[in-house]
Scaffold this active site. Sequence first.
Site, PDB file in Angstrom:
ATOM      1  N   GLU A 105       0.839  -1.214   0.000  1.00  0.00           N
ATOM      2  CA  GLU A 105       0.000   0.000   0.000  1.00  0.00           C
ATOM      3  C   GLU A 105       0.868   1.256   0.000  1.00  0.00           C
ATOM      4  O   GLU A 105       0.560   2.246  -0.675  1.00  0.00           O
ATOM      5  CB  GLU A 105      -0.937  -0.027   1.214  1.00  0.00           C
ATOM      6  CG  GLU A 105      -1.971  -1.145   1.101  1.00  0.00           C
ATOM      7  CD  GLU A 105      -2.814  -1.295   2.353  1.00  0.00           C
ATOM      8  OE1 GLU A 105      -2.246  -1.552   3.420  1.00  0.00           O
ATOM      9  OE2 GLU A 105      -4.043  -1.148   2.249  1.00  0.00           O
ATOM     10  N   GLU A 125      -3.724  -9.453   4.088  1.00  0.00           N
ATOM     11  CA  GLU A 125      -4.505  -9.101   5.286  1.00  0.00           C
ATOM     12  C   GLU A 125      -5.633 -10.082   5.559  1.00  0.00           C
ATOM     13  O   GLU A 125      -5.974 -10.355   6.714  1.00  0.00           O
ATOM     14  CB  GLU A 125      -5.075  -7.684   5.139  1.00  0.00           C
ATOM     15  CG  GLU A 125      -4.045  -6.566   5.274  1.00  0.00           C
ATOM     16  CD  GLU A 125      -3.310  -6.234   3.981  1.00  0.00           C
ATOM     17  OE1 GLU A 125      -3.378  -7.041   3.010  1.00  0.00           O
ATOM     18  OE2 GLU A 125      -2.654  -5.183   3.923  1.00  0.00           O
TER      19      GLU A 125
HETATM   20  N1  3HC Z   1       4.559  -7.245  11.539  1.00  0.00           N
HETATM   21  C1  3HC Z   1       5.357  -7.589  12.573  1.00  0.00           C
HETATM   22  N2  3HC Z   1       6.181  -8.646  12.565  1.00  0.00           N
HETATM   23  C2  3HC Z   1       6.196  -9.385  11.452  1.00  0.00           C
HETATM   24  C3  3HC Z   1       5.402  -9.095  10.335  1.00  0.00           C
HETATM   25  C4  3HC Z   1       4.558  -7.952  10.410  1.00  0.00           C
HETATM   26  N3  3HC Z   1       3.782  -7.587   9.395  1.00  0.00           N
HETATM   27  N4  3HC Z   1       5.626 -10.015   9.384  1.00  0.00           N
HETATM   28  C5  3HC Z   1       6.545 -10.848   9.888  1.00  0.00           C
HETATM   29  N5  3HC Z   1       6.885 -10.480  11.139  1.00  0.00           N
HETATM   30  C6  3HC Z   1       7.876 -11.107  12.021  1.00  0.00           C
HETATM   31  C7  3HC Z   1       7.440 -12.477  12.502  1.00  0.00           C
HETATM   32  O1  3HC Z   1       6.625 -12.373  13.650  1.00  0.00           O
HETATM   33  C8  3HC Z   1       8.778 -13.117  12.804  1.00  0.00           C
HETATM   34  O2  3HC Z   1       9.204 -12.634  14.037  1.00  0.00           O
HETATM   35  P1  3HC Z   1      10.176 -13.511  14.974  1.00  0.00           P
HETATM   36  O3  3HC Z   1      11.444 -13.671  14.217  1.00  0.00           O
HETATM   37  O4  3HC Z   1      10.273 -12.702  16.204  1.00  0.00           O
HETATM   38  O5  3HC Z   1       9.465 -14.808  15.153  1.00  0.00           O
HETATM   39  C9  3HC Z   1       9.701 -12.532  11.729  1.00  0.00           C
HETATM   40  O6  3HC Z   1       9.026 -11.366  11.248  1.00  0.00           O
HETATM   41  C10 3HC Z   1       9.967 -13.439  10.573  1.00  0.00           C
HETATM   42  O7  3HC Z   1       8.725 -13.933  10.093  1.00  0.00           O
HETATM   43  P2  3HC Z   1       8.631 -15.362   9.405  1.00  0.00           P
HETATM   44  O8  3HC Z   1       9.171 -16.388  10.321  1.00  0.00           O
HETATM   45  O9  3HC Z   1       7.223 -15.498   8.948  1.00  0.00           O
HETATM   46  O10 3HC Z   1       9.654 -15.150   8.198  1.00  0.00           O
HETATM   47  P3  3HC Z   1       9.538 -15.566   6.685  1.00  0.00           P
HETATM   48  O11 3HC Z   1      10.779 -15.078   6.061  1.00  0.00           O
HETATM   49  O12 3HC Z   1       9.183 -17.010   6.581  1.00  0.00           O
HETATM   50  O13 3HC Z   1       8.298 -14.765   6.088  1.00  0.00           O
HETATM   51  C11 3HC Z   1       6.902 -12.851   5.613  1.00  0.00           C
HETATM   52  C12 3HC Z   1       8.318 -13.358   5.989  1.00  0.00           C
HETATM   53  C13 3HC Z   1       6.550 -13.347   4.222  1.00  0.00           C
HETATM   54  C14 3HC Z   1       6.888 -11.353   5.680  1.00  0.00           C
HETATM   55  C15 3HC Z   1       5.889 -13.464   6.604  1.00  0.00           C
HETATM   56  O14 3HC Z   1       6.347 -13.186   7.922  1.00  0.00           O
HETATM   57  C16 3HC Z   1       4.506 -12.907   6.493  1.00  0.00           C
HETATM   58  O15 3HC Z   1       3.723 -13.391   5.705  1.00  0.00           O
HETATM   59  N6  3HC Z   1       4.193 -11.921   7.324  1.00  0.00           N
HETATM   60  C17 3HC Z   1       2.856 -11.369   7.404  1.00  0.00           C
HETATM   61  C18 3HC Z   1       2.661 -10.323   6.376  1.00  0.00           C
HETATM   62  C19 3HC Z   1       1.329  -9.698   6.550  1.00  0.00           C
HETATM   63  O16 3HC Z   1       0.340 -10.314   6.884  1.00  0.00           O
HETATM   64  N7  3HC Z   1       1.274  -8.406   6.330  1.00  0.00           N
HETATM   65  C20 3HC Z   1       0.054  -7.669   6.438  1.00  0.00           C
HETATM   66  C21 3HC Z   1       0.024  -7.027   7.762  1.00  0.00           C
HETATM   67  S1  3HC Z   1      -1.535  -6.267   8.020  1.00  0.00           S
HETATM   68  C22 3HC Z   1      -1.402  -4.782   7.187  1.00  0.00           C
HETATM   69  O17 3HC Z   1      -0.425  -4.520   6.552  1.00  0.00           O
HETATM   70  C23 3HC Z   1      -2.569  -3.874   7.400  1.00  0.00           C
HETATM   71  C24 3HC Z   1      -2.579  -2.772   6.415  1.00  0.00           C
HETATM   72  O18 3HC Z   1      -3.375  -3.113   5.332  1.00  0.00           O
HETATM   73  C25 3HC Z   1      -3.155  -1.516   7.036  1.00  0.00           C
END
Ligand code: 3HC
Length: 699
Positions: A105, A125
């Site tokens: 975004e 999301e």
């Molecule tokens: N916020 C905070 N921490 C996050 C995060 C996020 N969005 N995404 C990942 N992390 C953290 C994890 O908790 C983890 O922390 P840790 O090492 O303390 O356990 C670390 O990052 C690594 O995560 P993964 O083990 O999942 O690492 P990968 O390399 O396998 O994957 C990733 C990375 C693809 C970014 C995966 O973590 C992921 O899918 N994350 C979620 C992404 C997501 O859902 N984003 C949307 C958030 S909601 C949003 O943006 C709202 C907006 O529309 C207003």
Amino acid sequence: MTTHYEVHGTVARITLSNPPVNGLGHATRLSITEHLQKANADDAVKSIVITGAGKAFSGGADIKEFGSPKAMQEPNLLSVISALENSSKPVVAAIHSVCMGGGLELALGCHYRIAAPGCSVALPEVKLGLLPGAGGTQRLPRALGVEPALNMIVSGEPVKSELLAQIPGQKLFDKMASSAESLQDEALAFAQSIADTRPLPLVRNLPCKHPKGDAYFQFARNMVKGMAKNFPAPLKCVDAVEAATKRKFEDGLQFERELFINLMWTPESRALRHIFMAERAASKIPDVPADTPQREIKSIAVIGAGTMGGGIAMNFLNAGIAVKMLEMKQEALDRGLATIRKNYEAQVKKGKLKQDKYEQRMSLLSTTLSYDDLKDADMVIEAVFEEMGVKEKVFKELDRVMKPGAILASNTSTLDVNQIAGFTQRPQDVVGMHFFSPANIMKLLEVVRGEKTGKDVLATVMALAKKIRKTAVVSGVCDGFIGNRMIEQYGRQGGFLLDEGCTPEQVDKAAEKFGFAMGPFRMGDLAGNDIGWAIRKRRYQEKPDMKYSKTADLLCEKGRFGQKTGAGWYDYLPGKRDAIPSAEVVQMIEAHRASLGITPRKISDEEIVQRLVFALVNEAAHILEEGIANKASDIDMVYLMGYGFPIFRGGPMLYADQLGLFNVVQAMHRFAQNPLDDAKFWQPAPLLARLAAEGKTFN
Ligand code: 3HC
Ligand code: NAI
């Protein structure tokens, strides 16, 4: 600072630097706006690049901030994006590795975007029970086209940048960098090349129409409704994208915002966010730091090629790790091997596995009848009969032949791992690895930590679990470990409910309506009722005071062990798995009830579900207090991944938290008044009573 700022010639570069994934928490948002102002105020700067350090452009909004005031604190993400759009100097997003959620975004708010190939782009999301809340549902359809955008928003699945760049007419990427390595240089050059272009392009100004809008969105809704089941977010995604095609941009943005905030407070979103965090937290063990040295595991031995041994072996073969299986007799080895082949061949037939992959996996598998052949394996997993005497023989042999430093694991589901470790001279190398049946499919792995299990052994097993795509949860040693110790209480309640007036079907239906994959009686028929019978026979000796319904014993005395005998709590037609309510069983239950002098009463679905689920919760509170589980969220993972607890409820502990522990305790006091139930069991566990009294939660 969570962003860095540097000037290259006439281009300022703002680099997000908030490991692990450049989450857009408050500090980072503030830092972006400050650096943006700085660049706009500097006359020497003509254009701006925004990018991310490390392994992501950005993983999106900081999930840890959700639910706290920080999430909304200014500058919120909408304000940051607005500042980018209003920058008087062009801003170019240089995107690489991971560009997700709020990260995408943010990029869509920039004037231009240049992407490296291989970048995972997503609006995930929906997987957190939300929809994009910072303009994603309004800008992505404008940049990419309505259909591909809706697809990405509803599925939450990542798509590679190079594929997105091929979509005809797309405006998501203005340029693809030739490689990830050259992205930063190419972004600086691109920013220089467009420095004087005016007016600055904005995604919000692009048209957003679908030629057959009404029909298309109706169709999309029908599809999504079928898939979304208990989750409200996917349908809201459709609403928001439809709004992008029908409303003015600002109205659409406002509509998206309202939907986002409403979804944020739904129990379903809380559950999914909890699971995201819980899954990652499960691999962390309080006294085993992340930098604990690990042992190298290149080859595995499996003892026993039965139901579990075969499935366990497949996990490692799938991950490209060589496996040697040992049995007592050639016939048993042949049988085990044939089952593995059959499983893989079924996958090939269904098109889920390529023939060459199948052959590659089978080539990693070898068999033996001799322990001496195992001496080079880095790790051995025992899956022989569940008898201490047999385990003793096996572990003494393993202690004799295995090389020093090899990990010796047992798949026991009930036996004392400390006692098993005691059969060897190297208890520090012994650990429990409790797989669930079918072991090649079920995601859960309980890692049982013995008193003497080495920290490096635990660290190695947790990392290995990730490699074979299991969710590993650590359990201390106790009868049944976390999952089965809890299920015993759940099963006991199922028995009392029959005695008091329910049929198996009524109990199962109530549990399934609550969201369990299967009610307790259908589950018993699948797993085999004889397993519970054997455990109860042991309990009658060990705990003569414990109250049990005898109905399940009567069932087993009739040989009704479940699907495998064609009859259990239900009847089964040959070769079919459909549970048909059984008149014989209902009669048996009624006769037993009458013999106890019980007048049946009508029991509500609510009472059924509460007694089943709160039984899990109370036992779990004991487990937590005894230190068998490290944290409440680990217990939730066990139940979600291993026992079919409904995902949208986030696990028994989160469910209890959301109901309010005070209310849970009140219900337990009520159940304790029921003379046909077990008043002693319903005394709330001390931890639960304390948390309820203090108005606190487990998680
Ligand atoms: N916020 C905070 N921490 C996050 C995060 C996020 N969005 N995404 C990942 N992390 C953290 C994890 O908790 C983890 O922390 P840790 O090492 O303390 O356990 C670390 O990052 C690594 O995560 P993964 O083990 O999942 O690492 P990968 O390399 O396998 O994957 C990733 C990375 C693809 C970014 C995966 O973590 C992921 O899918 N994350 C979620 C992404 C997501 O859902 N984003 C949307 C958030 S909601 C949003 O943006 C709202 C907006 O529309 C207003
Ligand atoms: P199974 O009876 O299907 O297989 C056991 C195999 O071990 C048989 O093939 C047998 O020939 C072999 N075996 C027995 N003694 C042996 C020895 N001394 N040396 C080599 N091989 C030997 O049993 P299953 O169901 O696979 O269970 C194995 C273990 O897994 C048990 O400890 C059980 O408690 C545990 N477990 C079982 C689950 C299940 O759902 N079946 C779930 C989780 C754990």
